[in-house]
Write an enzyme that holds these catalytic residues in place. Structure first.
Site, mmCIF file in Angstrom:
data_model
loop_
_atom_site.group_PDB
_atom_site.id
_atom_site.type_symbol
_atom_site.label_atom_id
_atom_site.label_comp_id
_atom_site.label_asym_id
_atom_site.label_seq_id
_atom_site.Cartn_x
_atom_site.Cartn_y
_atom_site.Cartn_z
ATOM 1 N N HIS A 126 -9.704 -7.678 -5.663
ATOM 2 C CA HIS A 126 -9.579 -7.003 -4.200
ATOM 3 C C HIS A 126 -10.580 -7.725 -3.271
ATOM 4 O O HIS A 126 -11.259 -7.882 -2.275
ATOM 5 C CB HIS A 126 -9.987 -5.720 -3.617
ATOM 6 C CG HIS A 126 -8.814 -5.078 -2.697
ATOM 7 N ND1 HIS A 126 -7.944 -4.365 -2.721
ATOM 8 C CD2 HIS A 126 -9.167 -5.808 -1.402
ATOM 9 C CE1 HIS A 126 -7.365 -4.151 -1.426
ATOM 10 N NE2 HIS A 126 -7.706 -5.174 -0.364
ATOM 11 N N TYR A 136 0.605 -1.474 -0.330
ATOM 12 C CA TYR A 136 0.600 0.040 0.157
ATOM 13 C C TYR A 136 1.204 1.485 0.174
ATOM 14 O O TYR A 136 1.699 1.391 0.849
ATOM 15 C CB TYR A 136 -0.708 0.028 0.993
ATOM 16 C CG TYR A 136 -1.995 -0.251 1.136
ATOM 17 C CD1 TYR A 136 -3.013 0.165 0.299
ATOM 18 C CD2 TYR A 136 -2.479 -1.859 2.086
ATOM 19 C CE1 TYR A 136 -4.193 -1.339 0.273
ATOM 20 C CE2 TYR A 136 -3.723 -2.154 1.813
ATOM 21 C CZ TYR A 136 -4.474 -1.918 1.200
ATOM 22 O OH TYR A 136 -5.664 -2.843 0.370
ATOM 23 N N ASP A 189 -5.670 -0.466 -6.517
ATOM 24 C CA ASP A 189 -7.539 -0.828 -6.513
ATOM 25 C C ASP A 189 -8.149 0.077 -5.328
ATOM 26 O O ASP A 189 -9.613 -0.480 -5.427
ATOM 27 C CB ASP A 189 -7.728 -2.436 -6.895
ATOM 28 C CG ASP A 189 -6.968 -2.582 -6.349
ATOM 29 O OD1 ASP A 189 -6.942 -3.007 -4.798
ATOM 30 O OD2 ASP A 189 -7.934 -4.379 -6.453
HETATM 31 C C1 PPY Z 1 -8.749 -5.392 3.582
HETATM 32 O O1 PPY Z 1 -9.321 -4.804 4.169
HETATM 33 O O2 PPY Z 1 -8.810 -5.695 1.982
HETATM 34 C C2 PPY Z 1 -6.934 -4.801 2.811
HETATM 35 O O3 PPY Z 1 -6.712 -4.491 1.963
HETATM 36 C C3 PPY Z 1 -6.253 -4.707 3.857
HETATM 37 C C4 PPY Z 1 -6.847 -3.215 4.411
HETATM 38 C C5 PPY Z 1 -6.678 -3.170 5.877
HETATM 39 C C6 PPY Z 1 -7.131 -2.291 6.824
HETATM 40 C C7 PPY Z 1 -6.858 -1.146 6.152
HETATM 41 C C8 PPY Z 1 -7.239 -0.913 4.403
HETATM 42 C C9 PPY Z 1 -6.631 -2.040 3.939
#
Ligand code: PPY
Length: 497
Positions: A357, A238, A266
């Site tokens: 995702h 990220y 995404d």
């Molecule tokens: C998701 O939960 O889909 C993630 O990719 C992980 C996440 C967890 C907390 C904040 C942002 C993303």
């Protein structure tokens, strides 16, 4: 030597004007940090004057508190002799979970990946299940991810001497015992105290590649330290608003031997996952109080509360910068159209993951499998497919080796599997993950024989009939096992009187 602080003293700092907490045996003064906490002050105040380790651990990297809090707020170590034990109260939910864990089906009765999900659904704490299982909006895409595989049918070949079959492969130049990698999933300690280390240990033992998540509960180094000497990792990224943090993280990973960088593209904003959000509204810590108009984000759920660092300004213009900071192959994770696949190719990255995702971002986005057919057609029309330098991966909804073989026949190099491994370790720890890997092996062996392929190279698009892949209407065979674990969204609940 660290200063010793007595438990009695810690207990006195139990309110908003002076708030101390214990994490991993260390005492911190978080009074001034209360309003900066991304998850709100309410949850910290619940642990004011107490040991917060258990609540802290699953959703923070181990060093979050030490790096975010100025040194002078690190007050010392709790004196083990004086500590008034702030023993966690054993709740009814804990007792029930313990009882359910004891009554789990024995591992040898777990025959498929749906079984893990069914067990996890029962034994996981409510919040963990809500966070893991949730998807965005009406959860259409998460279900479509399964349905898409059922719109593709096999065209098996026979009489091909399939006495020996081999499903090993290489992924981005790395050996893998399966055409499956463990995709990134966050917050593993919500499901099991060892979190992602369950994946690392099982993956190492069985030659499977693990993609380490930026938001794993275990720190990056803890995971890599738990690996076997030649174990392969990919890194999911990220991108931080502060690019220096991202640069340090990526370069550290490369130095520690990570073999590829999967940049998530995404999630400029996190999808609204209502199961997760709903629980926060009615749940205990950020719940009732929050609804009375306190300062905590009211309806964020676990994920949204900790996603603020993700940079929504990320764009194609940033790709050269990533190439300048690392020699690792770069793969864009979360491509959903042929147009973006071509842009990725032109940007000179080494691959793409066709992914929505796990249905957690844009609802009614199409499945990766469906997108695969248009992506290979577009690349072929450009004269750049198949390619040795640009790989296509697919994730979302994979539950059977037959799904894997369909994706590979249609041009994927390998597939990512996320939730099923998460459910496997939530329910059975490392052994669960090993069993999941074994199930993939058994199913691959059988399905390859029945399809008439001895190695994965022999898979061809002609071995599947994908003519219905773009059809989103019509009757479908029902996926009974999946449907029985799928939990329908809930509607707004009345407060209890
Ligand atoms: C998701 O939960 O889909 C993630 O990719 C992980 C996440 C967890 C907390 C904040 C942002 C993303």
């Amino acid at each position: 030597m660290s200063t010793l602080v007595s438990g009695e003293v810690v207990q006195q700092h139990n309110n908003r004007s002076s708030c101390w907490i214990i994490v991993h045996g260390k005492v911190y003064d978080v009074t001034e940090f209360l309003d900066e906490h991304p998850g709100g002050s309410k949850i910290i105040l619940k642990y004011a004057g107490k040991d917060a380790t258990e609540a802290y651990e699953p959703i923070h990297p181990p060093d979050a508190i030490t790096t975010n809090l100025p040194k002078e707020k690190h007050l010392g170590t709790v004196d083990p002799n004086t500590i008034v034990q702030v023993v966690k109260e054993v709740t009814e939910a804990d007792l029930r979970r313990k009882m359910l864990m004891e009554a789990r089906p024995p591992l040898e009765e777990i025959l498929n990946l749906h079984d893990f999900e069914a067990v996890a659904k029962v034994v996981l704490p409510e919040k963990a299940w809500a966070y893991y299982s949730s998807a965005s909006d009406d959860e259409i895409t998460i279900r479509e991810n399964r349905l898409a595989y059922q719109r593709v049918w096999f065209r098996p070949r026979v009489l091909r001497d399939v006495s020996k079959v081999d499903w090993s492969t290489t992924i981005l130049g790395q050996k893998s015992s399966l055409p499956v990698y463990i995709s990134a999933t966050a917050l593993g300690k919500l499901g099991h105290p060892d979190g992602e280390l369950n994946l690392t240990r099982a993956a190492g033992k069985h030659g499977v590649i693990q993609m380490i998540a930026t938001l794993a509960s275990c720190s990056f180094d803890e995971i890599v330290d738990a690996a076997l000497p030649d174990q392969t990792f990919f890194l999911q990224l990220y991108v931080n608003r502060d690019r220096e943090i991202t640069k340090r993280y990526v370069q550290h990973a490369e130095r520690r031997g990570v073999k590829a960088l999967f940049i998530t593209v995404d999630a400029p904003q996190l999808g609204r996952r209502e199961k997760d959000m709903r629980l926060k509204l009615v749940g205990d810590d950020a719940g009732a109080e929050v609804q009375r108009g306190q300062d905590v984000p009211k309806d964020q759920g676990v994920a949204r509360a900790i996603s603020a660092f993700i940079d929504p300004s990320l764009s194609w213009d940033d790709i050269p910068w990533f190439k300048s900071i690392t020699k690792m192959p770069i793969i864009l994770k979360g491509i959903s159209t042929a147009e973006d696949a071509l842009l990725a190719y032109d940007a000179g990255v080494q691959g793409i993951v066709l992914s929505n995702h796990g249905g957690r971002q844009l609802d009614t986005a199409r499945s990766g499998l469906e997108v695969l057919t248009e992506v290979t057609a577009a690349l072929r029309a450009r004269g750049v497919y198949p390619s040795r330098t640009f790989d296509i991966f697919v994730d979302g909804g994979v539950r059977r080796a037959s799904d894997v073989l369909k994706a590979l026949a249609l041009g994927a190099k390998a597939v990512g599997v996320g939730r099923p491994f998460l459910y496997a370790f939530s329910a059975y720890g490392q052994e669960g993950v090993e069993r999941a890997i074994q199930i993939f092996r058994d199913e691959l062996e059988m399905n390859m024989r029945l399809l008439g392929v001895r190695t994965l190279d022999e898979l061809r698009p002609e071995m599947v009939d994908a003519s219905a892949i773009h059809s989103h209407v019509g009757t479908q065979p029902e996926d009974k096992l999946y449907n029985s674990t799928y939990q329908p969204l809930a509607l707004a609940a009345f407060r209890s009187a």
